[in-house]
Write a protein that holds these residues in place. Structure first.
Motif, PDB file in Angstrom:
ATOM      1  N   PHE A  82      45.375  41.968  29.809  1.00 26.74           N
ATOM      2  CA  PHE A  82      45.754  41.559  31.155  1.00 26.74           C
ATOM      3  C   PHE A  82      44.527  41.497  32.066  1.00 26.74           C
ATOM      4  O   PHE A  82      44.355  40.554  32.836  1.00 26.74           O
ATOM      5  N   ILE A  83      43.703  42.533  31.991  1.00 24.83           N
ATOM      6  CA  ILE A  83      42.529  42.597  32.866  1.00 24.83           C
ATOM      7  C   ILE A  83      41.596  41.420  32.595  1.00 24.83           C
ATOM      8  O   ILE A  83      41.112  40.759  33.523  1.00 24.83           O
ATOM      9  N   ALA A  84      41.351  41.139  31.293  1.00 22.86           N
ATOM     10  CA  ALA A  84      40.453  40.043  30.932  1.00 22.86           C
ATOM     11  C   ALA A  84      41.003  38.692  31.394  1.00 22.86           C
ATOM     12  O   ALA A  84      40.294  37.896  32.023  1.00 22.86           O
ATOM     13  N   VAL A  85      42.289  38.432  31.105  1.00 18.61           N
ATOM     14  CA  VAL A  85      42.878  37.146  31.484  1.00 18.61           C
ATOM     15  C   VAL A  85      43.060  37.060  32.997  1.00 18.61           C
ATOM     16  O   VAL A  85      42.933  35.983  33.590  1.00 18.61           O
ATOM     17  N   SER A  86      43.322  38.197  33.642  1.00 17.97           N
ATOM     18  CA  SER A  86      43.486  38.192  35.092  1.00 17.97           C
ATOM     19  C   SER A  86      42.186  37.836  35.802  1.00 17.97           C
ATOM     20  O   SER A  86      42.197  37.177  36.850  1.00 17.97           O
ATOM     21  N   ILE A  87      41.060  38.268  35.255  1.00 19.76           N
ATOM     22  CA  ILE A  87      39.772  37.894  35.838  1.00 19.76           C
ATOM     23  C   ILE A  87      39.597  36.377  35.758  1.00 19.76           C
ATOM     24  O   ILE A  87      39.138  35.732  36.700  1.00 19.76           O
ATOM     25  N   TYR A  88      39.993  35.815  34.604  1.00 15.83           N
ATOM     26  CA  TYR A  88      39.939  34.358  34.435  1.00 15.83           C
ATOM     27  C   TYR A  88      40.850  33.669  35.447  1.00 15.83           C
ATOM     28  O   TYR A  88      40.451  32.710  36.130  1.00 15.83           O
ATOM     29  N   GLY A  89      42.094  34.149  35.571  1.00 16.81           N
ATOM     30  CA  GLY A  89      43.035  33.547  36.501  1.00 16.81           C
ATOM     31  C   GLY A  89      42.589  33.689  37.942  1.00 16.81           C
ATOM     32  O   GLY A  89      42.723  32.751  38.749  1.00 16.81           O
ATOM     33  N   TRP A  90      42.061  34.852  38.278  1.00 18.40           N
ATOM     34  CA  TRP A  90      41.581  35.118  39.633  1.00 18.40           C
ATOM     35  C   TRP A  90      40.494  34.115  40.008  1.00 18.40           C
ATOM     36  O   TRP A  90      40.534  33.488  41.076  1.00 18.40           O
ATOM     37  N   ARG A  91      39.517  33.943  39.113  1.00 19.91           N
ATOM     38  CA  ARG A  91      38.415  33.013  39.373  1.00 19.91           C
ATOM     39  C   ARG A  91      38.917  31.575  39.438  1.00 19.91           C
ATOM     40  O   ARG A  91      38.465  30.787  40.279  1.00 19.91           O
ATOM     41  N   ARG A  92      39.858  31.236  38.569  1.00 17.42           N
ATOM     42  CA  ARG A  92      40.376  29.865  38.545  1.00 17.42           C
ATOM     43  C   ARG A  92      41.114  29.528  39.825  1.00 17.42           C
ATOM     44  O   ARG A  92      40.935  28.451  40.396  1.00 17.42           O
ATOM     45  N   TRP A  93      41.948  30.452  40.307  1.00 18.97           N
ATOM     46  CA  TRP A  93      42.697  30.200  41.540  1.00 18.97           C
ATOM     47  C   TRP A  93      41.758  30.158  42.748  1.00 18.97           C
ATOM     48  O   TRP A  93      41.937  29.356  43.654  1.00 18.97           O
ATOM     49  N   GLN A  94      40.761  31.063  42.761  1.00 18.30           N
ATOM     50  CA  GLN A  94      39.807  31.053  43.867  1.00 18.30           C
ATOM     51  C   GLN A  94      39.003  29.763  43.891  1.00 18.30           C
ATOM     52  O   GLN A  94      38.722  29.211  44.951  1.00 18.30           O
TER      53      GLN A  94
END
Length: 227
Positions: A82-94
């Protein structure tokens, strides 16, 4: 240090048993993250990461808890995922917001992508079940593997903005709730039970949003935080 010691040891009495405070807090952060995800808010990702860190310590029961606490390697491993994919999602949305777009615009996965999701779900569960069994995960091990793979796909689908990711969560909850109850993680089990209804609602919210114009996105954390 005193706060961390309290956080790891604190328990709430529930009938004849007790509930870890960090398990409860981890699920509350998870609920807030799901709410933010439904509304397509960027802050959903960092809030979710905080919950993942807390739940990671919970599911590695024999390491951070007592020796007789059930260890769910799939549940623990998925917190790291979750943490790894969430970092990806966070950066993508930003990044989308920086480019002047909404954090995410709901879209349907293509037919090929749907086939890929189902294939990875099934083959991933089959492949990981013997691995988790060797590592001593809680029975039934296939259920632990199912929730791990499904959670990976659902989080990735959320980052991509696929409406179907909500349905993957439903499939995870159907298996995950009985597993968590049997392992004694009652707070997480009840939260998953609630998630089952919540994710169905989220699916219809995103489905409706798919037909509407792109929403404006709140990038900053809200002053008042209420998954």
């Amino acid at each position: 240090m005193d706060f961390l010691r309290w956080l790891f040891d604190a328990q709430l009495p529930v009938g004849s048993s007790s509930l870890l405070v960090r398990e409860l807090l981890g699920n509350i952060f998870g609920l807030l993250s799901a709410l933010g995800g439904m509304r397509r808010k960027v802050w959903a990702w960092p809030v979710g990461i905080l919950g993942n860190l807390l739940l990671l310590t919970v599911f590695l029961g024999s390491i951070f808890g007592s020796a007789d606490t059930a260890t769910l390697l799939g549940q623990a491993g998925r917190q790291i995922m979750f943490i790894a994919v969430s970092i990806y999602g966070w950066r993508r949305w930003q990044q989308s917001k920086t480019n002047g777009d909404a954090a995410v615009t709901p879209q349907w996965a293509t037919g090929r992508q749907r086939i890929g999701l189902v294939t990875v779900m099934l083959l991933g569960t089959v492949a990981l079940t013997p691995v988790f069994a060797r590592l001593g995960s809680y029975e039934p091990v296939w259920a632990d593997a199912w929730t791990f793979v499904g959670s990976l796909l659902a989080t990735y689908g959320m980052a991509k903005g696929w409406v179907e990711f909500w349905l993957i969560w439903v499939a995870v909850d159907i298996v995950g709730v009985p597993l968590l109850f049997s392992a004694g993680y009652y707070a997480t089990a009840f939260m998953y039970l609630f998630y089952g209804c919540f994710t169905l609602a989220g699916f219809f919210v995103w489905w409706k949003a798919k037909k509407n114009e792109k929403p404006q996105v709140e990038v900053l954390m809200p002053d008042i935080r209420t998954r």
